[in-house]
Design a protein around this motif. Structure first.
Motif, short mmCIF file in Angstrom:
data_model
loop_
_atom_site.label_atom_id
_atom_site.label_comp_id
_atom_site.label_asym_id
_atom_site.label_seq_id
_atom_site.Cartn_x
_atom_site.Cartn_y
_atom_site.Cartn_z
N CYS A 54 4.91 34.02 28.88
CA CYS A 54 5.87 33.91 29.98
C CYS A 54 6.95 34.95 29.73
N CYS A 87 12.30 30.11 31.36
CA CYS A 87 11.31 29.07 31.03
C CYS A 87 11.10 28.16 32.23
N CYS A 90 6.18 25.04 31.30
CA CYS A 90 4.73 24.87 31.43
C CYS A 90 4.14 24.16 30.21
N ASP A 91 4.84 24.23 29.08
CA ASP A 91 4.44 23.56 27.84
C ASP A 91 3.32 24.26 27.07
N CYS A 93 3.33 26.96 25.26
CA CYS A 93 3.66 27.43 23.91
C CYS A 93 3.50 26.29 22.91
S1 SF4 Z 1 7.24 26.11 28.10
FE1 SF4 Z 1 6.97 27.80 26.64
S2 SF4 Z 1 5.31 29.09 27.49
FE2 SF4 Z 1 6.05 27.74 29.12
S3 SF4 Z 1 7.56 28.92 30.23
FE3 SF4 Z 1 8.68 27.71 28.69
S4 SF4 Z 1 8.84 29.00 26.92
FE4 SF4 Z 1 7.26 29.90 28.24
#
Ligand code: SF4
Ligand code: SF4
Ligand code: SF4
Length: 448
Positions: A54, A87, A90-91, A93
């Motif tokens: 992202c 951010c 989306c989870d 990571c």
């Molecule tokens: S949850 Fe993690 S991967 Fe998703 S947008 Fe946020 S920082 Fe990026």
């Protein structure tokens, strides 16, 4: 690097997740938040696995790489908010990349750090008045749907949203990017009433009776989708009906950091869901984000709420549900219409439910049908794609997915997340035929 001792590179045990203690005073304490940000950002700086997920991570790494010492110590922490603003929760990571999540001693939970940053920013009202008004309107999905469908308002809304010139003029007031498609609102359609099933069969953890949680998207933006699900369930011997009185699950408010509104939505919906469960109905929602909200986010936000734990065990993604029935010999496999080449974008909020590629597996049961999967974010993520300040990045995130879709020249483009499919369609230069996977299953059955 983190000073917490760890004797191994990454965690080997199954990940666990700590509840979000958002009602504790320290949650909104800015100093403590910045301290925790420094700890986590320092680990991320040396790791950098998530750079392509992202814009949050590239924003963080650019801040470090452009600093005087090329280390976090010379980054002004006033800039940390830029990372948070990119951010969209989306989870991915946490669920797909990070080896340092609990029970690893470093206990990295990047999305929950972002949530804390969003909650502090929301509390501090540190955006302009117009941006705060825009965010409030965009995230009040059911109210927005009701207003946009009022007589006269509907015509005006349609007129403006289909005029590039009007959108451009209004962009500085609305805070919506002039190139972003405005959400379309559809009139409610007559609800399909499935036949009563006389021989209801339980299978594994499924009761064979389903109440559909429409979510605001199926209620306001794509109103025929829920009927498609009812028909597919009926075709599979599952007693199905729509829930009544439910509201938006609160996911857009979570993304905004407005946790009081999340609680408000939870208090409205949970007794309704519980009543269905007590009458032996399982719950299905067509939008992965709605399912994720009840399966993961709400139980973590309201740890002490036993009702939510019960709902968590009885809410399903439609393909998870059908797949359980299939494993128990209860899926109707009499498909009569082959669908050719399907390109399938695996939605982030479904991937992080850890249910496996159920949609792909079931679509592949259709004869003469090939499914090509793309496991990358489309960059829509609710309001991120439409906001003036993030639209550009959302298109940037979508481009690699769009290229793969375009190169595959599909007969159908599908995604469990209807917004992701819309985003790909919007960015692509090709004429794509998009349909939700449940609508494709219905089509393959030859059901009208
Ligand atoms: S949850 Fe993690 S991967 Fe998703 S947008 Fe946020 S920082 Fe990026
Ligand atoms: S969230 Fe985890 S995997 Fe991603 S960059 Fe940070 S430490 Fe690495
Ligand atoms: S997650 Fe579902 S109910 Fe919540 S905003 Fe999205 S579509 Fe609406």
């Amino acid at each position: 690097m983190s000073d917490i001792f760890s004797d191994k590179e990454g965690g080997l045990e199954a990940p666990t997740r700590s509840p979000v203690k958002w009602k504790e005073e320290s949650f909104l304490n800015k100093e403590e938040f910045l301290e925790e940000s420094e700890r986590i950002y320092d680990v991320c700086h040396t790791c950098r696995r998530c750079v392509s997920l992202c814009e949050s991570f590239p924003t963080l790494f650019d801040l470090i790489d452009e600093s005087e010492t090329f280390e976090l110590d010379s980054v002004d922490n006033k800039n940390f908010q830029k990372v948070v603003d990119e951010c969209y929760m989306c989870d991915l990571c946490y669920q797909t990349k990070c080896p340092y999540v609990p029970p690893h001693p470093w206990a990295i939970d990047f999305p929950h750090l972002m949530l804390r940053g969003k909650a502090i920013s929301y509390q501090e009202k540190n955006k302009t008045f117009l941006k705060r008004a825009r965010d409030k309107i965009l995230t009040s999905t059911d109210q927005l749907g009701k207003i946009a469908k009022l007589p006269l308002v509907d015509i005006t809304y349609k007129g403006i949203s289909s005029s590039p010139k009007a959108k451009k003029i209004l962009s500085s007031i609305t805070g919506i990017h002039s190139d972003a498609p405005w959400p379309k609102f559809e009139e409610a359609v007559e609800e399909y009433i499935p036949d009563k099933i006389t021989d209801i069969k339980k299978a594994d953890i499924t009761s064979g009776k389903v109440a559909v949680f429409a979510g605001c998207y199926c209620r306001n933006n794509e109103t025929t989708l829920a009927n498609d699900l009812l028909k597919v369930l009926e075709h599979n011997g599952v007693e199905a009906k729509m829930m009544t009185g439910d509201r938006c699950c609160g996911m857009p408010k979570l993304d905004l950091g407005d946790l009081d509104s999340v609680e408000h939505a939870m208090k409205h919906n949970s007794p309704l869901l519980l009543k269905e469960i007590e009458n032996d109905y399982d719950i299905i929602s067509l939008v992965p984000s709605c399912v994720l909200m009840f399966k993961q986010e709400l139980p973590l936000l309201f740890e002490e709420n036993k009702d939510l734990q019960r709902i968590k065990d009885h809410i399903f993604d439609p393909f998870e549900y059908l797949s359980i029935r299939e494993s128990n010999g209860l899926m109707n496999k009499e498909f009569i219409t082959p669908l050719g080449n399907i390109t399938y974008q695996a939605a982030c909020h479904q991937r992080v439910q850890n249910i496996g590629p159920k949609t792909k597996e079931l679509l592949e049961l259709i004869p003469n049908t090939e499914v090509k999967t793309i496991e990358r974010c489309s960059g829509h993520d609710g309001t991120y794609a439409v906001k003036k300040e993030t639209h550009h990045n959302s298109v940037k995130i979508a481009k690699p997915v769009v290229k793969k879709v375009d190169d595959s020249e599909p007969d159908y483009l599908t995604s469990d997340c209807p917004l992701a499919a819309k985003q790909i369609e919007h960015v692509s230069k090709k004429k794509l035929i998009t349909a939700h996977p449940i609508s494709l299953i219905k089509k393959a059955y030859g059901v009208k």
